[in-house]
Write an enzyme that holds these catalytic residues in place. Sequence first.
Site, PDB file in Angstrom:
ATOM      1  CB  CYS A   1      -0.786  -0.013   1.300  1.00  0.00           C
ATOM      2  SG  CYS A   1      -1.872  -1.654   1.471  1.00  0.00           S
TER       3      CYS A   1
ATOM      4  CG  HIS B   1      -3.496   3.022   2.491  1.00  0.00           C
ATOM      5  ND1 HIS B   1      -4.105   2.523   1.404  1.00  0.00           N
ATOM      6  CD2 HIS B   1      -3.604   1.655   3.251  1.00  0.00           C
ATOM      7  CE1 HIS B   1      -4.048   1.234   1.236  1.00  0.00           C
ATOM      8  NE2 HIS B   1      -3.913   0.859   2.283  1.00  0.00           N
TER       9      HIS B   1
ATOM     10  CG  ASN C   1      -6.643  -1.339   1.343  1.00  0.00           C
ATOM     11  OD1 ASN C   1      -5.851  -1.092   0.464  1.00  0.00           O
ATOM     12  ND2 ASN C   1      -6.029  -1.969   2.516  1.00  0.00           N
TER      13      ASN C   1
HETATM   14  N1  COA Z   1     -18.598 -10.095   8.263  1.00  0.00           N
HETATM   15  C1  COA Z   1     -19.068 -10.221   9.725  1.00  0.00           C
HETATM   16  N2  COA Z   1     -18.317 -10.589  10.669  1.00  0.00           N
HETATM   17  C2  COA Z   1     -16.971 -10.578  10.540  1.00  0.00           C
HETATM   18  C3  COA Z   1     -16.246 -10.277   9.076  1.00  0.00           C
HETATM   19  C4  COA Z   1     -17.223 -10.073   8.173  1.00  0.00           C
HETATM   20  N3  COA Z   1     -16.631  -9.778   7.044  1.00  0.00           N
HETATM   21  N4  COA Z   1     -14.891 -10.312   9.468  1.00  0.00           N
HETATM   22  C5  COA Z   1     -14.485 -10.917  10.368  1.00  0.00           C
HETATM   23  N5  COA Z   1     -15.811 -10.895  11.290  1.00  0.00           N
HETATM   24  C6  COA Z   1     -16.119 -11.211  12.545  1.00  0.00           C
HETATM   25  C7  COA Z   1     -15.071 -12.094  13.129  1.00  0.00           C
HETATM   26  O1  COA Z   1     -14.993 -13.406  12.764  1.00  0.00           O
HETATM   27  C8  COA Z   1     -14.966 -11.864  14.717  1.00  0.00           C
HETATM   28  O2  COA Z   1     -15.915 -12.717  15.167  1.00  0.00           O
HETATM   29  P1  COA Z   1     -15.719 -13.524  16.742  1.00  0.00           P
HETATM   30  O3  COA Z   1     -15.770 -12.427  17.658  1.00  0.00           O
HETATM   31  O4  COA Z   1     -16.895 -14.280  16.599  1.00  0.00           O
HETATM   32  O5  COA Z   1     -14.414 -14.009  16.398  1.00  0.00           O
HETATM   33  C9  COA Z   1     -15.819 -10.446  14.932  1.00  0.00           C
HETATM   34  O6  COA Z   1     -16.084 -10.324  13.299  1.00  0.00           O
HETATM   35  C10 COA Z   1     -14.589  -9.183  15.047  1.00  0.00           C
HETATM   36  O7  COA Z   1     -13.578  -9.478  14.239  1.00  0.00           O
HETATM   37  P2  COA Z   1     -12.213  -8.735  14.309  1.00  0.00           P
HETATM   38  O8  COA Z   1     -11.240  -9.285  13.593  1.00  0.00           O
HETATM   39  O9  COA Z   1     -11.842  -8.612  15.910  1.00  0.00           O
HETATM   40  O10 COA Z   1     -12.909  -7.316  14.045  1.00  0.00           O
HETATM   41  P3  COA Z   1     -11.956  -5.920  13.912  1.00  0.00           P
HETATM   42  O11 COA Z   1     -12.908  -4.936  14.440  1.00  0.00           O
HETATM   43  O12 COA Z   1     -10.815  -6.012  14.260  1.00  0.00           O
HETATM   44  O13 COA Z   1     -12.374  -5.602  12.366  1.00  0.00           O
HETATM   45  C11 COA Z   1     -11.058  -5.523  10.282  1.00  0.00           C
HETATM   46  C12 COA Z   1     -11.609  -6.557  11.505  1.00  0.00           C
HETATM   47  C13 COA Z   1     -10.312  -6.391   9.501  1.00  0.00           C
HETATM   48  C14 COA Z   1     -12.008  -4.650   9.776  1.00  0.00           C
HETATM   49  C15 COA Z   1      -9.907  -4.782  11.126  1.00  0.00           C
HETATM   50  O14 COA Z   1      -9.045  -5.646  11.872  1.00  0.00           O
HETATM   51  C16 COA Z   1      -8.940  -4.160  10.179  1.00  0.00           C
HETATM   52  O15 COA Z   1      -9.259  -3.171   9.392  1.00  0.00           O
HETATM   53  N6  COA Z   1      -7.694  -4.407  10.183  1.00  0.00           N
HETATM   54  C17 COA Z   1      -6.730  -3.888   9.429  1.00  0.00           C
HETATM   55  C18 COA Z   1      -6.997  -4.342   7.890  1.00  0.00           C
HETATM   56  C19 COA Z   1      -6.082  -3.644   6.787  1.00  0.00           C
HETATM   57  O16 COA Z   1      -6.221  -2.457   6.932  1.00  0.00           O
HETATM   58  N7  COA Z   1      -5.224  -4.259   6.055  1.00  0.00           N
HETATM   59  C20 COA Z   1      -4.526  -3.850   5.275  1.00  0.00           C
HETATM   60  C21 COA Z   1      -3.437  -2.890   5.635  1.00  0.00           C
HETATM   61  S1  COA Z   1      -2.725  -1.971   4.402  1.00  0.00           S
END
Ligand code: COA
Length: 309
Positions: A96, A236, A266
């Site tokens: 990114c 970003h 993204n």
């Molecule tokens: N739809 C519904 N539920 C989902 C899901 C989706 N698409 N993806 C994950 N979940 C669930 C998980 O399984 C978890 O369930 P559980 O509590 O029963 O285990 C719950 O939602 C919470 O998951 P979690 O991973 O803790 O959520 P979060 O608040 O951290 O959000 C992201 C997840 C991926 C959106 C977040 O962590 C994020 O944006 N991370 C950075 C990603 C990023 O920017 N990557 C590129 C970098 S350049």
Amino acid sequence: MTNADLEKMVETSDEWITARTGIKERRIAPDGLAASDYAHEASLKAMEMAGISADDLDLIILGTVTPDAPLPSTACILQDKLKAKNAAVVDIVAACSGFIYGLEYAKAIIQNGQKEKALVIGVETLSKIVNWKDRNTCVLFGDGAGAAVLAPSDTPGGILATYTKADGSLARLLQVPAGGGRLPLNTDNIGNGDRFIQMQGPEVFKSAVRAMEEAAVSILKQSGTKSGDIDLMIPHQANIRIIEATAKRIKLPMDRVFVNIHKYGNTSAASVPIALDEAVRSNRIRPGDKIMMVSFGAGFTWGSVLVEW
Ligand code: COA
């Protein structure tokens, strides 16, 4: 592809995706179209805006983690499409942060007098390396391209400062394990998901906020600029909560932050140049404005560029 489309593919909901990421829809490249096709379109628009022709280019730097093929570079394929026969060309793989790294390198090469006119592109077709069965990742990513032309100028302003960093020790948190020399593609890993993006979302989230803040604070300090002097931050676009947390940490109100994640998701290296282009074309950026671009990505890599427009 809308969140409603994704609801039919994996167990997710528009409410969850919108609340946790800010994304409503993303663009997906159809079969047969690849990074160089989108890079080509973006490059033509950038060159038109800059008023230059392909013959004028003597450097092309293309940031991508989703090249047309392992060999040759997508920059070479693009050079041929553009007929930019005078340009030296190279791909950079900084995920990114590819566009930010590209701007830093192009600026340095122009500044030391080796080249005059550079085209810097960020392009991705992440849909080709997303696991469409993994709801943790497939809702996040999209495809696209953006490009900018850089050239020397006597007018004060331009690129005031650049800042780039990396931490390879955290690589495992966001990776595509198979398809390279370490784990060549074979019948086992083609089926088990190792050729797709794998991510530890919450760990990446924390690192992203820390690194984006560091990139912003460092470039402000380096250039003697206060955050109150920034007219527009172009971050970003990975997650609206990462963007908001970064803005809060550097005390920048959200009306000075450009956000288009709801439309594209993204798009990795393409995210900052797409946002920059939209900001320019919608008059959110005016001559003399101070613009701070900030990125974070797999690797990890992060960085920032400060521009007086
Ligand atoms: N739809 C519904 N539920 C989902 C899901 C989706 N698409 N993806 C994950 N979940 C669930 C998980 O399984 C978890 O369930 P559980 O509590 O029963 O285990 C719950 O939602 C919470 O998951 P979690 O991973 O803790 O959520 P979060 O608040 O951290 O959000 C992201 C997840 C991926 C959106 C977040 O962590 C994020 O944006 N991370 C950075 C990603 C990023 O920017 N990557 C590129 C970098 S350049």
